[in-house]
Enzyme design. Structure first.
Site: not given
Ligand code: SAM
Length: 266
Positions: A99, A128, A166, A181
């Protein structure tokens, strides 16, 4: 390019490599992926990979040693020395999903997708997180999927691999697909326009819903102009920051600016 994924749950990664349109990139070797089961590098009958955190607190922390052994095995398999000398140039980068990382973006994916890229060693955390000493010694870059917490880095690894795959030539059916896109520089970093298919009129839950008539007109220039306006509209509504970036970079034409001023007062 080659990606090595270090994970406690190889079974989460492997089916993904055999599924969907991106499979072409993995089968052809354009994007080579090797999955490394971390537990195989742990000691003892229990093959322990985690322990309680020093200082107390909830949860478990991934041990540095099994990660380091696995990382060294990956490097040996790539023909690299088992460790990098301090300060030496990065030969193959090691990425930890976390994160705390930089949030994954089109620009980052495009960088990883370049054919000249050596790929990376991708480390999937669990519990954790990872003992900081392994991070300090072996990790070059942290990548996050966004401001939320997953149970493990596998979904983030799969997201990166999918997005890189992709972008490889020949992977999507239509050669232009990726450049049409959202976020792509070919569309000036704007969001994609709405799409419609058959039937021309869908009965819908609250009455008939027709496809915008311009899309049925066969008039290519009008269709393109409508799509551009829809991209501007979608971006102005959902991501004004991207519209501002496109504007600042001089990527909006006079026609775009006129339309934005007339239609949205922007
Ligand atoms: N204690 C960590 C924190 O608060 O930052 C969260 C640990 S999380 C439960 C376990 C693992 O999932 C992390 O080590 C990381 O590899 C992965 N992970 C969780 N959220 C992520 C995110 N937003 N992006 C990328 N990886 C993530």
């Amino acid at each position: 390019m080659r990606f090595d994924v270090i994970t406690l749950f190889p079974e989460l990664i492997e089916p993904f490599l055999r599924t969907g349109v991106t499979r072409r990139a993995f089968d052809s070797g354009a994007v080579e992926v090797r999955v490394w089961p971390l537990r195989a590098y742990a000691d003892g009958n229990y093959r322990r990979v985690d322990d309680r955190p020093f200082g107390g607190g909830p949860g478990m922390v991934m041990l540095p040693e099994p990660l380091y052994r696995c990382w060294q095995a990956v490097r040996a398999d790539r023909g690299l020395p088992p460790r990098r000398a301090p300060g030496a140039a990065v030969d193959v980068p090691t990425v930890l999903f976390a994160p705390a990382g930089a949030v994954l973006s089109h620009a980052t994916v495009a960088r990883w997708a370049r054919p000249s890229q050596p790929g990376a060693i991708l480390v999937c955390g669990r519990y954790e997180g990872v003992d900081q000493r392994f991070v300090d010694a072996c990790v070059d870059e942290l990548i996050s999927l966004g401001d939320f917490v997953l149970s493990g880095g596998e979904i983030a690894a799969v997201a990166l691999l999918d997005a890189v795959a992709r972008l490889q030539p020949g992977v999507l059916g239509d050669a232009d697909s990726a450049s049409q896109d959202s976020f792509h520089p070919a569309l000036d970093g704007l969001l994609d326009c709405p799409h419609y298919t058959r039937p021309e009129v869908w009965p819908g839950p609250a009455g008939p819903m027709a496809v915008p008539s311009v899309l049925l007109s066969g008039h290519h220039a009008h269709i393109e102009a409508w799509r551009r306006q829809q991209r501007l509209l979608a971006t102005a509504r959902a991501r004004p920051d991207l519209l501002a970036q496109a504007r600042q970079a001089g990527r909006l034409s006079e026609t775009d600016e006129r339309w934005l001023a007339q239609t949205l007062g922007l």
